[in-house]
Design an enzyme around this catalytic site. Sequence first.
Site, PDB file in Angstrom:
ATOM      1  N   ALA A  30       0.144 -14.762 -16.480  1.00 33.64           N
ATOM      2  CA  ALA A  30      -0.517 -15.936 -15.890  1.00 33.64           C
ATOM      3  C   ALA A  30       0.384 -16.504 -14.811  1.00 33.64           C
ATOM      4  CB  ALA A  30      -0.809 -16.976 -16.967  1.00 33.64           C
ATOM      5  N   PHE A  48      -6.035 -27.226  -7.945  1.00 35.21           N
ATOM      6  CA  PHE A  48      -6.523 -25.937  -8.432  1.00 35.21           C
ATOM      7  C   PHE A  48      -8.036 -25.894  -8.307  1.00 35.21           C
ATOM      8  CE2 PHE A  48      -5.366 -22.123 -10.965  1.00 35.21           C
ATOM      9  CZ  PHE A  48      -4.110 -21.918 -10.426  1.00 35.21           C
ATOM     10  N   GLN A 106     -15.423 -13.546 -16.751  1.00 37.59           N
ATOM     11  CA  GLN A 106     -14.980 -14.129 -15.480  1.00 37.59           C
ATOM     12  C   GLN A 106     -14.415 -13.086 -14.524  1.00 37.59           C
ATOM     13  OE1 GLN A 106     -11.497 -17.145 -14.993  1.00 37.59           O
ATOM     14  NE2 GLN A 106     -13.373 -18.203 -14.466  1.00 37.59           N
ATOM     15  N   HIS A 118     -12.293 -12.971 -11.290  1.00 37.36           N
ATOM     16  CA  HIS A 118     -11.422 -13.772 -10.429  1.00 37.36           C
ATOM     17  C   HIS A 118     -11.637 -13.272  -9.003  1.00 37.36           C
ATOM     18  CE1 HIS A 118      -7.859 -15.525  -8.659  1.00 37.36           C
ATOM     19  NE2 HIS A 118      -7.602 -16.174  -9.775  1.00 37.36           N
ATOM     20  N   LEU A 151      -3.451  -9.598  -9.879  1.00 34.74           N
ATOM     21  CA  LEU A 151      -3.972 -10.921  -9.534  1.00 34.74           C
ATOM     22  C   LEU A 151      -3.149 -11.572  -8.428  1.00 34.74           C
ATOM     23  CD1 LEU A 151      -5.779 -13.410 -10.371  1.00 34.74           C
ATOM     24  CD2 LEU A 151      -3.854 -14.088 -11.789  1.00 34.74           C
ATOM     25  N   ARG A 192     -14.431 -20.194  -9.754  1.00 35.28           N
ATOM     26  CA  ARG A 192     -14.283 -18.747  -9.607  1.00 35.28           C
ATOM     27  C   ARG A 192     -15.618 -18.009  -9.604  1.00 35.28           C
ATOM     28  NH1 ARG A 192      -8.999 -18.196 -13.612  1.00 35.28           N
ATOM     29  NH2 ARG A 192      -7.543 -19.053 -12.098  1.00 35.28           N
ATOM     30  N   ARG A 198     -14.765 -20.496 -16.891  1.00 37.71           N
ATOM     31  CA  ARG A 198     -13.523 -21.246 -17.107  1.00 37.71           C
ATOM     32  C   ARG A 198     -12.921 -21.695 -15.789  1.00 37.71           C
ATOM     33  NH1 ARG A 198      -8.195 -20.151 -16.848  1.00 37.71           N
ATOM     34  NH2 ARG A 198      -8.387 -17.882 -16.690  1.00 37.71           N
TER      35      ARG A 198
END
Lengths: 241, 578
Positions: B46, B114, B228, B230, B240, B283, B386
Site C-alpha cells: 500500500a 485523496f 475495484q 484502480h 500500482l 476510482r 472503496r
Amino acid sequence: MITLQVSRYRPGQDAEPVFQDYEVPLRSDWAVLDGLAHIKDHLDGTLSFRWSCRMGICGSCGMTVNGEPRLTCGTFLTDYGEGPIRVEPLRGFPVIRDLVVDIDDVLAKLAHVKPWLIREGEELPLTAEYTQTPAQLEAYKQYSMCINCMLCYSACPVYALEPDFLGPAAIALAQRYNLDSRDQGDRFDLLATDEGVWGCTFVGECTSACPKHVDPAEAIQRYKLTAALTSVRNLLPWGRS
Amino acid sequence: MIFDVLIVGGGGAGLRAAIAVVEADPGLKVAIVSKVYPMRSHTVSAEGGAAGVIGEGDTLDEHAYDTISGGDWLCDQDAVEAFVAEAPRELIRLEHWGCPWSREPDGRVAVRPFGGMKRMRTWFAADKTGFHLLHTLFQTSLRHQEIQRYDEWYATRLIVDDGRVHGVVAMDIRTGAIEALAARTVILATGGCGRAFPFTTNAAIKTGDGMSLAYRAGVPLKDMEFVQYHPTGLPFTGILITEAARAEGGWLINKDGYRYLQDYDLGVPTPTPKLRSMELGPRDRLSQAYVREVERGRTAETPYGQVVYLDLRHLGEARIEARIPFVRELCRSYQNLDPVTDLIPVRPVVHYMMGGVHTDIDGATPIRGLYAAGETACVSINGANRLGSNSLPECLVFGARAGAAAAREAREAPAAGERAVRAQGADERRRLEHERDRRDGGAERIADIREQMQETLEEAAGIYRTRDALDKAANRIAELRERAAAARLDDHSTAFNTEMVAALELSSMLDVAETIVACALNREESRGAHQRSDFPARDDGRFLAHSLAYRGADGGPRVELLPVTITRWPPGERVYGR
C-alpha cells in the site's frame, strides 16, 4: 531465448545442489523472476522459490544472480547480455529447497534488538501525537526503509564466518529506533558487544548489496562511535548517572 | 494445546488483531498462521495513505459522507460511523508505536488530499505508507512474546462443528506436515483475491484463501461483484502508481495530451488539484472513463493493451522526491522511465475486493467464534466502491475490533471440540496427501487453468458486464473447476512444495470466481464498480441491498439479498466536480 542455470536441491533426492538449465524467452521487460515464473508455470512445476509483490517492497525474492545477491523482481534478463544467467539461493543461509533458504536466524536477530518504540512513563492519550519535525524524521528515516530481504547478510563476510554476528539489518534496525526522537530506550548492551557492532570489520558489502539504500555499514560505524563514547563516559567517575 | 485466538494471516489486520488480543488479556494464547512471514504480507505494498479525521475544519460526518457516497450508498452506515470515529485513534496509536508518518514543519502529522475525499485527511509515510504501517505493526508485535507464529503455514480448512469453529487445519510448507490446530476462536485476515484476475496490483499471495475457507464452511460471501479497478497501473507488471501522484497534482491525459476526465462529469480542469474533482474523483468513475476513451479511439496502443498517461512532469523533481519518491523508483526500475521528464503509461488494474466474508461490526461471522477483518472481510464500509486511503485504517479499526471481540469470546467459549478437531484433522490430512500424490492427471498444468480462469473473469466481470458474458463465464468456471481437480502435478515431494500450494490456491480462487460471477449476474443494475451495460441505471428499489453468496448443496453458489443499513444519509446522487 536465454539460458537460466538454476540451482536445484531437493531434500531426500539430491545429495547436494546441482544445476539445471532452462531456456526462457529473452524479453526486454522480463526480470529474472519472470524467467523463473515461466519455468514454474510452463516447463517444470517442481522448481521452488519465494516471491510475492514483484515490486521490490515485500523482500521475498532475494537470490544469488551470477554470484551477486539480488532481488530477482528488479534484476532484468537483458542486464546479462546473451547469458547464461546463474541463479542460486542466497549464500550464507542453509538451503531448504532449490532457491528457498532458511532465514529464521536473522528473524530472531531482528527481534533481539528490541525493534519497537521504548517510552518511559505514561503513554500519551490517543488524542495526541508525539511531535517530530521533518528534520527529526530524516535522522532515522533511511534506516526505517529496510525490507528484510536478507541481501546484506548474504553479502556480509563476517556473518558467513561468525553466525553469532548480529549483522547489518538488525544493527540498522536498532539504530532506526535509537535515532528516533520519540524513543527513550537503551540498546547499548545488545549492540556494544563482540557479536554486535564490534564484530563488524567494515567491509561495506552490506551497503553495496542493499536494494533500498539503507546503508547498514554507516549505521554500524555510527554506533561504534556512540558505543565508544558511552564506554569512555561510563569509565569516568562523573560520567555515570 | 488449544489456542484462545488463532489468526489466519499476518498482514495489517492480522497483526493488529493479535496485538489487540494480548492487550485485552496477556494470559490468552494467541497465534498467527500465515503462508508468508508477516513482513511479506501484501499490506506492505500500500502506498498512498490512511484516512482519519485530524485536520482543522474536517468532521467525522464529512468522512462518513465521502465514504458512503463513494460507495454508491451500499455501505452499512452504522459500520461507517464506527469506522470514521475509530480511525484517527488507530492512526495515532500507530504513531505512538513508532510509525514514521510524514510531518508538517512544526512536527505534527501531515495529511494529504485523496480521491473522493472532500477534505485533506489522508495520513501518509511518503508513498510507502503500507510498508511502514506493516513493519511498525510487525516490530511492535515482537515486543509481545505471547504472540506465537506459524510462519509459512498454509491454512486449508476451518474445523467447524455444531455451528461453532474449533480451529484450523494447516500445512507447514517447509516440511509438508499437516496439523490440526485447535482454537476457541479464529480470525480470518488473509487479504483479497486480486490474483483471480490476469492484470492486478496484487501480490502473488492474494488468492482469496480466507474467503474460500469461510465459504466452504458455510459462511456467505458478501458483495463479491464489487471488484475495484484502480485507474493507474503500469502496463505489463500491473504495478500500482499511487493515487497520491494525482493528489500531489498529477494529470491524467489521453494520447492527444487532453485531460479527458472533463468529458465524464467529473468537473473542469484546474492547474492545481481540486478535491472530489477530475483526477481526484473516485476510482470506479475514473476506470470507467478509461474504457470510454478506448472506445473513442483516444488511447495509445502498447504491447500490453491500450494506455492513457499520467503526467507528473510539471510537479518538478523536488516535489516528486519529497512526496512520491517510490513512484519515481518504480518507474525507473520497472518501466525504464523517469516521471520527472517522461509521461507514465497507465491503465486500470484490478486492485481491491470490496466484497468478502460476511461479518457484523465486530468482525463476527454467522459461525460462532469465527471472525474476519481487513480485505478478506466485508463489514461493509466500502459499499460498491472503496475510497482510496480507507483500506489501511479499515485493517486497523476492524482488526482491533475483531481481536477484542475474539478475546472476549475466548474467555467464555467452551474448549474446542476435541473429537471434531481430531476427525476433521485426519480427514483433511487424507485429502491433502491424496492431492500431493496425484500423478495420473491429464496434460493440463495448474498454471494453464489459472490463466484461463483469469481471462474468463476479466472478460465477463471486468469494468463493464452483461448477462450473456456472465452466463458464459459461469459455465466456463464450473468446467475449469472440474479440470482443476484433474490437473497434473509435477511435484509430489513434501519439502516446500510450492506447486501443491499453487493447486490449493487455484481452488480458492475458483470459489471466489464463482461467487463474483453469480453475484454480478444477480445484480441487474449499475452501482459503483459493478456496471451492467444491459442495466445501466442504479435501482434502489430492487438493489439497495447486499448480495450474499452461499455455497449451495450442489457446490455452486446461491445468491440472496440483505438490506443495507441506512442511518443518516438517504440514497442520493453521486456528485463530483460540480
